[in-house]
Design a protein around this motif. Structure first.
Motif, short mmCIF file in Angstrom:
data_model
loop_
_atom_site.label_atom_id
_atom_site.label_comp_id
_atom_site.label_asym_id
_atom_site.label_seq_id
_atom_site.Cartn_x
_atom_site.Cartn_y
_atom_site.Cartn_z
N ALA A 157 0.84 -1.20 0.00
CA ALA A 157 0.00 0.00 0.00
C ALA A 157 0.88 1.25 0.00
CB ALA A 157 -0.92 0.00 1.22
N LEU A 158 0.34 2.31 -0.58
CA LEU A 158 1.06 3.58 -0.63
C LEU A 158 0.05 4.71 -0.52
CD1 LEU A 158 3.80 5.08 -1.14
CD2 LEU A 158 3.16 5.12 -3.56
N ASP A 159 0.25 5.57 0.46
CA ASP A 159 -0.61 6.75 0.61
C ASP A 159 -0.58 7.54 -0.70
OD1 ASP A 159 -1.56 9.41 1.27
OD2 ASP A 159 -1.20 8.93 3.37
N ILE A 160 -1.74 7.97 -1.18
CA ILE A 160 -1.80 8.69 -2.46
C ILE A 160 -0.93 9.95 -2.44
CG2 ILE A 160 -4.09 7.82 -3.06
CD1 ILE A 160 -5.18 10.60 -2.17
N HIS A 161 -0.71 10.51 -1.26
CA HIS A 161 0.09 11.73 -1.15
C HIS A 161 1.59 11.46 -1.16
CE1 HIS A 161 -3.18 14.64 -0.45
NE2 HIS A 161 -3.80 13.64 0.13
N LYS A 162 1.99 10.17 -1.19
CA LYS A 162 3.40 9.83 -1.21
C LYS A 162 3.93 9.60 -2.63
CE LYS A 162 3.54 9.95 3.27
NZ LYS A 162 4.19 11.10 3.96
N ILE A 163 3.06 9.68 -3.63
CA ILE A 163 3.52 9.60 -5.01
C ILE A 163 4.32 10.87 -5.30
CG2 ILE A 163 2.78 9.71 -7.44
CD1 ILE A 163 2.39 6.97 -6.39
N ARG B 247 6.47 0.35 -11.31
CA ARG B 247 6.73 -1.09 -11.39
C ARG B 247 7.07 -1.63 -10.01
NH1 ARG B 247 12.49 -1.48 -14.75
NH2 ARG B 247 13.86 -0.76 -13.07
N MET B 248 6.73 -2.90 -9.80
CA MET B 248 6.89 -3.55 -8.51
C MET B 248 7.66 -4.85 -8.67
SD MET B 248 3.82 -4.69 -5.92
CE MET B 248 4.13 -5.52 -4.37
N VAL B 249 8.61 -5.07 -7.78
CA VAL B 249 9.37 -6.32 -7.79
C VAL B 249 8.48 -7.44 -7.24
CG1 VAL B 249 11.39 -7.53 -6.86
CG2 VAL B 249 11.55 -5.12 -7.49
N LYS B 250 8.47 -8.57 -7.93
CA LYS B 250 7.67 -9.71 -7.48
C LYS B 250 8.39 -10.45 -6.37
CE LYS B 250 5.34 -10.57 -11.90
NZ LYS B 250 5.06 -11.58 -12.94
N SER B 251 8.21 -9.99 -5.15
CA SER B 251 8.85 -10.61 -4.00
C SER B 251 7.93 -10.53 -2.80
CB SER B 251 10.18 -9.92 -3.68
OG SER B 251 10.71 -10.37 -2.45
N SER B 252 7.79 -11.66 -2.08
CA SER B 252 6.99 -11.66 -0.86
C SER B 252 7.83 -11.25 0.34
CB SER B 252 6.39 -13.04 -0.61
OG SER B 252 7.42 -14.00 -0.39
N LEU C 103 8.76 -0.73 -4.84
CA LEU C 103 8.12 0.03 -5.90
C LEU C 103 9.09 1.02 -6.50
CD1 LEU C 103 4.54 1.05 -4.64
CD2 LEU C 103 5.09 -0.58 -6.44
N GLU C 104 9.00 1.18 -7.80
CA GLU C 104 9.79 2.19 -8.50
C GLU C 104 8.88 2.94 -9.45
OE1 GLU C 104 12.73 -0.18 -10.46
OE2 GLU C 104 14.05 -0.24 -8.71
N ILE C 105 9.14 4.24 -9.63
CA ILE C 105 8.32 5.07 -10.50
C ILE C 105 9.16 5.66 -11.61
CG2 ILE C 105 8.61 7.20 -9.14
CD1 ILE C 105 5.55 7.69 -9.74
N ALA C 106 8.58 5.76 -12.81
CA ALA C 106 9.32 6.24 -13.97
C ALA C 106 9.60 7.73 -13.84
CB ALA C 106 8.53 5.97 -15.25
N PHE D 101 13.95 4.77 -13.69
CA PHE D 101 13.05 4.52 -12.57
C PHE D 101 13.74 4.88 -11.26
CE2 PHE D 101 10.89 1.99 -15.72
CZ PHE D 101 9.56 2.02 -15.33
N GLY D 102 12.94 5.44 -10.34
CA GLY D 102 13.46 5.77 -9.01
C GLY D 102 12.62 5.10 -7.94
N ALA D 103 13.26 4.72 -6.85
CA ALA D 103 12.57 4.03 -5.76
C ALA D 103 11.55 4.94 -5.08
CB ALA D 103 13.58 3.52 -4.74
N ILE D 104 10.42 4.35 -4.67
CA ILE D 104 9.40 5.08 -3.92
C ILE D 104 9.49 4.65 -2.45
CG2 ILE D 104 6.93 5.52 -3.65
CD1 ILE D 104 6.50 4.81 -6.52
N PRO D 105 9.72 5.59 -1.53
CA PRO D 105 9.77 5.24 -0.11
C PRO D 105 8.37 5.24 0.51
CG PRO D 105 10.33 7.54 -0.39
CD PRO D 105 10.08 6.99 -1.78
N ASN D 106 8.32 5.03 1.82
CA ASN D 106 7.08 5.12 2.60
C ASN D 106 6.05 4.06 2.23
OD1 ASN D 106 7.88 7.64 4.00
ND2 ASN D 106 7.64 8.56 1.96
#
Length: 218
Positions: free
Chosen positions: A123-129, A143-148, A153-156, A161-166
């Motif tokens: 999950a990602l708060d909409i305000h964290k984009i 894009r999201m890495v398929k890992s449990s 998450l990374e954003i273009a 692509f750069g990593a998305i925190p939070n």
């Protein structure tokens, strides 16, 4: 991703979320689907009265896509529509609405990982984009890495692509919702919420509702 796979993914997610939350509650949970919102707008469902009492959290489930290149087969792709994103930002504050990303995007992946399904969701708060986006840019790719074990998450960006925190696990988000740390209570003034419902064209926006007599389980 086919519509059948898409709906199967959402049904599995919502079932697991419902179980997670109900395990922490002594009362009922209601999941309000896009179809029910549509019926309410047509005057056949007293949704307004239901939402007036209790606590709500909004889940915008993002449709997963497969990459065609084998080089990216460990990633699942998502598309965030700019217009819809700004509609969410205008309508909800921090910790009220969340994007839900699900790494599994076909029947075989869902079946083989059913017991750990929730671990492949984030999950990602909409305000964290990241806000380096304008209305002239109609979509944004995530894009999201398929890992449990370590979902990422990374954003273009303009060049890469750069990593998305939070990021937050769904288990932790459910805990926050039950404890009153996430979500919101509309109260008597439900017009802003009704306005969002009327203008929202997504078929993947869900409202998770706890009635006022819900209490955390001891």
């Amino acid at each position: 991703m086919s519509t059948a796979s898409e709906r199967t993914t959402e049904v599995n997610l919502l079932c697991d979320l419902s179980l997670l939350i109900k395990q922490r509650l002594k009362s009922n949970l209601t999941i309000i689907s896009p179809a029910r919102v549509e019926r309410n707008e047509q005057g056949s469902d007293p949704l307004t009265q239901i939402l007036r009492n209790g606590r709500i959290i909004v889940f915008q489930i993002n449709k997963p896509y497969s990459y065609t290149s084998n080089r990216n087969d460990n990633y699942t792709k998502f598309v965030i529509k700019t217009e819809q994103h700004y509609n969410l930002l205008r309508s909800f504050r921090n910790k009220q609405a969340f994007y839900i990303f699900i790494a599994l995007n076909n029947f075989s992946e869902i079946i083989s990982n059913r017991n750990d399904f929730i671990k492949y969701c984030i999950a990602l708060d909409i305000h964290k984009i990241p806000t380096d986006i304008t209305l002239n840019q109609r979509t944004r790719v995530v894009r999201m890495v398929k890992s449990s074990l370590a979902p990422k998450l990374e954003i273009a960006g303009k060049r890469k692509f750069g990593a998305i925190p939070n990021l937050i696990t769904l288990d932790e988000l459910c805990n926050q919702f039950v404890k009153g740390l996430a979500g919101f209570t509309p109260g008597p003034n439900i017009m802003p919420l009704r306005s969002f419902m009327k203008n929202n064209n997504s078929q993947h926006t869900y409202f998770i509702h706890l009635s006022t007599d819900s209490t955390a389980a001891g």
